[in-house]
Design a protein around this motif. Structure first.
Motif, short mmCIF file in Angstrom:
data_model
loop_
_atom_site.label_atom_id
_atom_site.label_comp_id
_atom_site.label_asym_id
_atom_site.label_seq_id
_atom_site.Cartn_x
_atom_site.Cartn_y
_atom_site.Cartn_z
N PRO A 113 0.80 -1.23 0.00
CA PRO A 113 0.00 0.00 0.00
C PRO A 113 0.83 1.28 0.00
O PRO A 113 0.35 2.32 -0.44
CB PRO A 113 -0.84 -0.10 1.29
CG PRO A 113 -0.15 -1.12 2.13
CD PRO A 113 0.62 -2.01 1.22
N THR A 114 2.07 1.21 0.45
CA THR A 114 2.92 2.39 0.50
C THR A 114 3.69 2.61 -0.79
O THR A 114 3.70 3.71 -1.34
CB THR A 114 3.92 2.29 1.68
OG1 THR A 114 3.18 2.03 2.87
CG2 THR A 114 4.73 3.55 1.83
N THR A 115 4.33 1.55 -1.29
CA THR A 115 5.21 1.68 -2.46
C THR A 115 4.55 1.31 -3.77
O THR A 115 5.11 1.57 -4.83
CB THR A 115 6.45 0.79 -2.29
OG1 THR A 115 6.02 -0.58 -2.26
CG2 THR A 115 7.22 1.14 -1.04
N VAL A 165 -4.88 -10.21 -12.08
CA VAL A 165 -4.99 -9.09 -13.02
C VAL A 165 -5.12 -7.77 -12.27
O VAL A 165 -4.45 -6.78 -12.58
CB VAL A 165 -6.18 -9.31 -13.99
CG1 VAL A 165 -6.49 -8.05 -14.77
CG2 VAL A 165 -5.91 -10.48 -14.92
N ASP A 166 -5.97 -7.76 -11.27
CA ASP A 166 -6.18 -6.55 -10.48
C ASP A 166 -4.89 -6.10 -9.80
O ASP A 166 -4.54 -4.91 -9.83
CB ASP A 166 -7.28 -6.80 -9.44
CG ASP A 166 -7.57 -5.57 -8.60
OD1 ASP A 166 -7.94 -4.53 -9.18
OD2 ASP A 166 -7.41 -5.65 -7.37
N ALA A 167 -4.16 -7.03 -9.22
CA ALA A 167 -2.90 -6.68 -8.54
C ALA A 167 -1.89 -6.13 -9.54
O ALA A 167 -1.23 -5.11 -9.26
CB ALA A 167 -2.33 -7.90 -7.81
N MET A 168 -1.77 -6.75 -10.69
CA MET A 168 -0.83 -6.24 -11.70
C MET A 168 -1.20 -4.83 -12.12
O MET A 168 -0.33 -3.95 -12.23
CB MET A 168 -0.80 -7.16 -12.93
CG MET A 168 -0.03 -8.44 -12.72
SD MET A 168 0.16 -9.38 -14.26
CE MET A 168 -1.47 -10.11 -14.44
N GLU A 169 -2.47 -4.61 -12.39
CA GLU A 169 -2.92 -3.29 -12.86
C GLU A 169 -2.73 -2.20 -11.81
O GLU A 169 -2.44 -1.06 -12.14
CB GLU A 169 -4.40 -3.36 -13.27
CG GLU A 169 -4.63 -4.08 -14.56
CD GLU A 169 -4.21 -3.26 -15.78
OE1 GLU A 169 -4.18 -2.02 -15.71
OE2 GLU A 169 -3.91 -3.90 -16.80
N ARG A 170 -2.90 -2.52 -10.53
CA ARG A 170 -2.78 -1.52 -9.47
C ARG A 170 -1.34 -1.26 -9.07
O ARG A 170 -1.02 -0.26 -8.44
CB ARG A 170 -3.57 -1.95 -8.22
CG ARG A 170 -5.07 -1.88 -8.41
CD ARG A 170 -5.86 -2.17 -7.13
NE ARG A 170 -5.57 -3.50 -6.58
CZ ARG A 170 -4.90 -3.73 -5.44
NH1 ARG A 170 -4.46 -2.73 -4.73
NH2 ARG A 170 -4.70 -4.96 -5.02
N SER A 171 -0.43 -2.16 -9.44
CA SER A 171 0.96 -2.07 -8.97
C SER A 171 1.80 -1.14 -9.84
O SER A 171 1.37 -0.68 -10.90
CB SER A 171 1.59 -3.46 -8.97
OG SER A 171 1.94 -3.84 -10.29
#
Length: 188
Positions: A113-115, A165-171
């Protein structure tokens, strides 16, 4: 061409994106036509992935995740390509870590959540080289109210895929290709 003017010929298998195999053709062309045949597709793909990884983690360890189907489901040509790209990234492009992952493996990743880093276990993923095929797992379109989509093992498979997919897109990880384009082309 009979003229001595330089030209550029780029060859790529857009759907499968197999730079390691295309490199074999390139190597043959270089042997037959000499030094005017310059660096091929394997070098171009690996250079781009490594440079992106170093941009995401300029002072830390770089990590490229190669996302494909599980090993037992990969065609031999894709296994050869995935391993060839991974080895080239490690040995010639200074990538610290190469992970070979399925979509199910990546579903266990989280975004710091920070980086905004994409984290999987102890790894902070810099770049994702997407070789995963979003072909519809049922072989046909299903209506939204179909029980296969809403309960059972297939529903869980789709939830895990979407989680990845969601994690990749948000990262902050750099993705080798647009997930939106892949999904819209393959899935409704």
């Amino acid at each position: 061409s009979s003229s001595n003017e330089p030209f550029v010929l780029s060859v790529g298998n857009v759907q499968a994106g197999e730079p390691y195999q295309l490199q074999l053709v390139h190597t043959l062309q270089r042997e037959e036509h000499g030094a005017q045949v310059e660096a091929g597709p394997l070098n171009a793909v690996c250079t781009a992935l490594a440079e992106a990884a170093h941009l995401v983690h300029p002072t830390g360890e770089t990590c490229v995740a190669i996302l494909a189907k599980p090993l037992e489901l990969l065609a031999m040509r894709t296994r050869i390509d995935v391993r060839g790209v991974g080895e080239r990234l490690r040995t010639r492009h200074g990538v610290s870590t190469v992970l070979y992952l399925s979509i199910d493996d990546l579903a266990d990743a989280h975004v710091d959540p920070t980086t905004r880093e994409l984290c999987l276990g102890p790894h902070r993923i810099s770049t994702v080289y997407i070789r995963y095929d979003f072909s519809h797992p049922f072989g046909r379109h299903l209506d939204a109210d179909d029980p296969l989509l809403n309960k059972g093992e297939f529903a869980e498979y789709l939830r895990r895929e979407w989680r990845a997919v969601d994690a990749m897109e948000r990262s902050s990880a750099v993705l080798s290709s647009s997930l939106a384009s892949r999904l819209s082309h393959r899935r409704r």
